[in-house]
Design an enzyme around this catalytic site. Structure first.
Site, PDB file in Angstrom:
ATOM      1  N   LYS A  35       0.852  -1.206   0.000  1.00  0.00           N
ATOM      2  CA  LYS A  35       0.000   0.000   0.000  1.00  0.00           C
ATOM      3  C   LYS A  35       0.881   1.247   0.000  1.00  0.00           C
ATOM      4  O   LYS A  35       2.093   1.161   0.262  1.00  0.00           O
ATOM      5  CB  LYS A  35      -0.910  -0.023   1.229  1.00  0.00           C
ATOM      6  CG  LYS A  35      -0.156   0.032   2.557  1.00  0.00           C
ATOM      7  CD  LYS A  35      -1.087  -0.212   3.734  1.00  0.00           C
ATOM      8  CE  LYS A  35      -0.310  -0.172   5.036  1.00  0.00           C
ATOM      9  NZ  LYS A  35      -1.132  -0.625   6.175  1.00  0.00           N
ATOM     10  N   ARG A 130     -10.835   0.384  14.440  1.00  0.00           N
ATOM     11  CA  ARG A 130     -10.869   1.110  13.170  1.00  0.00           C
ATOM     12  C   ARG A 130     -11.846   0.372  12.258  1.00  0.00           C
ATOM     13  O   ARG A 130     -12.984   0.779  12.099  1.00  0.00           O
ATOM     14  CB  ARG A 130      -9.472   1.214  12.548  1.00  0.00           C
ATOM     15  CG  ARG A 130      -8.477   2.016  13.400  1.00  0.00           C
ATOM     16  CD  ARG A 130      -7.195   2.290  12.656  1.00  0.00           C
ATOM     17  NE  ARG A 130      -6.692   1.097  11.988  1.00  0.00           N
ATOM     18  CZ  ARG A 130      -5.510   1.017  11.395  1.00  0.00           C
ATOM     19  NH1 ARG A 130      -4.689   2.069  11.371  1.00  0.00           N
ATOM     20  NH2 ARG A 130      -5.121  -0.096  10.819  1.00  0.00           N
ATOM     21  N   TYR A 256      18.523  29.208   8.207  1.00  0.00           N
ATOM     22  CA  TYR A 256      17.390  30.006   8.699  1.00  0.00           C
ATOM     23  C   TYR A 256      17.341  30.022  10.221  1.00  0.00           C
ATOM     24  O   TYR A 256      17.549  28.990  10.877  1.00  0.00           O
ATOM     25  CB  TYR A 256      16.076  29.422   8.187  1.00  0.00           C
ATOM     26  CG  TYR A 256      15.832  29.684   6.724  1.00  0.00           C
ATOM     27  CD1 TYR A 256      15.692  30.984   6.240  1.00  0.00           C
ATOM     28  CD2 TYR A 256      15.739  28.630   5.823  1.00  0.00           C
ATOM     29  CE1 TYR A 256      15.456  31.215   4.886  1.00  0.00           C
ATOM     30  CE2 TYR A 256      15.505  28.852   4.476  1.00  0.00           C
ATOM     31  CZ  TYR A 256      15.369  30.155   4.025  1.00  0.00           C
ATOM     32  OH  TYR A 256      15.135  30.381   2.696  1.00  0.00           O
ATOM     33  N   MET A 304      14.186  23.963   2.425  1.00  0.00           N
ATOM     34  CA  MET A 304      13.398  23.253   1.422  1.00  0.00           C
ATOM     35  C   MET A 304      14.257  22.367   0.518  1.00  0.00           C
ATOM     36  O   MET A 304      13.909  21.226   0.208  1.00  0.00           O
ATOM     37  CB  MET A 304      12.611  24.254   0.566  1.00  0.00           C
ATOM     38  CG  MET A 304      11.675  23.582  -0.420  1.00  0.00           C
ATOM     39  SD  MET A 304      10.795  24.730  -1.482  1.00  0.00           S
ATOM     40  CE  MET A 304       9.656  25.474  -0.345  1.00  0.00           C
TER      41      MET A 304
HETATM   42  C1  LIG Z   1      -0.408  -1.754   6.670  1.00  0.00           C
HETATM   43  C2  LIG Z   1      -1.008  -3.011   7.142  1.00  0.00           C
HETATM   44  C3  LIG Z   1      -0.202  -4.111   7.455  1.00  0.00           C
HETATM   45  C4  LIG Z   1       1.308  -4.054   7.446  1.00  0.00           C
HETATM   46  O1  LIG Z   1       1.765  -3.508   8.659  1.00  0.00           O
HETATM   47  P1  LIG Z   1       3.335  -3.405   8.985  1.00  0.00           P
HETATM   48  O2  LIG Z   1       3.360  -2.822  10.357  1.00  0.00           O
HETATM   49  O3  LIG Z   1       3.908  -2.474   7.983  1.00  0.00           O
HETATM   50  O4  LIG Z   1       3.879  -4.765   8.890  1.00  0.00           O
HETATM   51  C5  LIG Z   1      -0.818  -5.289   7.794  1.00  0.00           C
HETATM   52  N1  LIG Z   1      -2.178  -5.380   7.843  1.00  0.00           N
HETATM   53  C6  LIG Z   1      -2.978  -4.334   7.570  1.00  0.00           C
HETATM   54  C7  LIG Z   1      -4.450  -4.498   7.653  1.00  0.00           C
HETATM   55  C8  LIG Z   1      -2.424  -3.118   7.222  1.00  0.00           C
HETATM   56  O5  LIG Z   1      -3.223  -2.080   6.942  1.00  0.00           O
END
Ligand SMILES: *Cc1c(COP(=O)(O)O)cnc(C)c1O
Length: 365
Positions: A35, A130, A256, A304
């Site tokens: 993802k 969630r 800065y 930046m």
């Molecule tokens: C992102 C995610 C993972 C992976 O989690 P990590 O901590 O990166 O291993 C696993 N299961 C779900 C449902 C997730 O959203």
């Protein structure tokens, strides 16, 4: 010449890390979680290195299309399922497995027209609050789903809130097991932290693990354990060059806000990396870097397009020297992204995901 900054992706490290998580759960199948554009690495950049996974888990439908476009015919899991009814058409067309976490998603499926029934991962909310059905509602959701002609096999999943910390996973595991005891189907429970920290827990190994961060070579529970404690190798290296050198006298300041003031003569290297590249502006003086592979530190405020490092300990360093912001230096030594993230008050995940589009990415051999 392009700006001298580059992110390098190491496919060999992906293969190594994937093997590492497989060792922790030898009987499980592995969803490589890709993802957020493979945690900022780029799906196209990690695909070859992760071909050995059993499937790819993600949540944007456009990312699922990209994985199919790369030629992947194996399983793809949508971790949040469908957001609207027409998403299910893409699931049918691309053969995407998808999570079902709420009644509205079951309603959508019930109205969906498909020749091929869908593989479902039914999600329980075992305490994270969630996504997912409460344990006492899980069975009725399963029964309703199981009665739909649109549904093929149903797997059972949940997600741990504290796999990386002292609270652990026992309470959530107990709820999950109790509520699913006599339901058929594969199980999927563990993220990276659960797979690595709770590897001895038989139920954690069950069926499908879902490692993300470990695959990218960052520790899921830093600073308790660092990536090398877990035998993980960094997949992303961010390197830039020194583009200017300044000589300071006592009392001179850098950058800065004049936040850093020299207390004696020193050399400063100006590095072609700033917050517009994804390097956190909040990193204070003293954040570690590697200068030509040797450990050094930033001084002054990150701007930046540039940041500044102390070159005094490195008399041979100058314009053109390579500074590693995280990952592997050209000469081999590694600076953990987790250490830099800690200085920024965050986790390695956020730094990887924030790598800016303007940074050129190359895939190493
Ligand atoms: C992102 C995610 C993972 C992976 O989690 P990590 O901590 O990166 O291993 C696993 N299961 C779900 C449902 C997730 O959203």
């Amino acid at each position: 010449m392009p700006r001298p900054i580059q992110a390098t992706i190491h496919p060999q490290a992906l293969r190594h890390n994937l093997n590492r998580v497989r060792l922790a759960a030898p009987d499980a199948q592995v969803w490589a979680v890709v993802k957020a554009n493979a945690y900022g690495h780029g799906i196209e950049h990690v695909f070859e290195g992760l071909r050995g996974a059993d499937g790819f888990a993600l949540l944007d439908l456009s990312e699922a299309q990209r994985v199919r476009a790369l030629g992947w015919r194996g399983p793809i899991l949508l971790l949040e399922g469908a957001f609207e009814a027409r998403d299910l058409e893409l699931c049918s067309r691309l053969n995407l497995w998808h999570t079902v976490h709420c009644d509205e998603q079951i309603d959508m499926l019930a109205l969906h027209k498909t020749h091929e029934p869908h593989r479902i991962f039914l999600k329980m909310n075992s305490g994270m609050n969630r996504l997912g059905f409460a344990p006492q509602r899980f069975r009725s959701a399963w029964t309703r789903l199981n009665a739909l002609p649109q549904v093929d096999e149903i797997s059972l999943m949940t997600h741990f809130s504290d796999a990386d910390g002292p609270k652990g996973i026992a309470a959530q595991m107990a709820l999950f097991e109790e509520a699913t005891r006599d339901l058929p189907g594969e199980r999927s429970l563990s993220n990276s932290a659960a797979a690595l920290r709770h590897a001895q827990d038989g139920a954690v190994k069950a069926d499908w693990i879902r490692p993300g961060i470990a695959v990218y070579g960052s520790s899921p529970d830093f600073p308790e354990n660092n990536a090398s404690d877990w035998h993980l190798q960094p997949v992303m290296s961010l390197n830039a060059q020194v583009i200017a050198v300044q000589s300071l006298q006592a009392g001179d300041s850098v950058g800065y806000g004049s936040s850093f003031v020299a207390d004696g003569a020193m050399r400063i290297g100006v590095v072609a990396c700033g917050y517009a590249d994804g390097y956190p502006r909040i990193c204070p003086t003293g954040t570690p870097v590697l200068v030509n592979g040797q450990r050094g530190r930033t001084v002054g405020r990150v701007s930046m397009d540039m940041l500044t490092v102390d070159l005094s300990p490195f008399p041979d360093a100058g314009v053109g020297s390579t500074v590693t912001l995280w990952g592997r230096s050209v000469s081999g030594p590694v600076l953990s992204i987790d250490e830099v993230a800690q200085k920024a008050g965050t986790v390695g995940y956020e730094l990887m995901c924030a790598l800016a589009p303007r940074v050129p990415v190359v895939v190493a051999d």
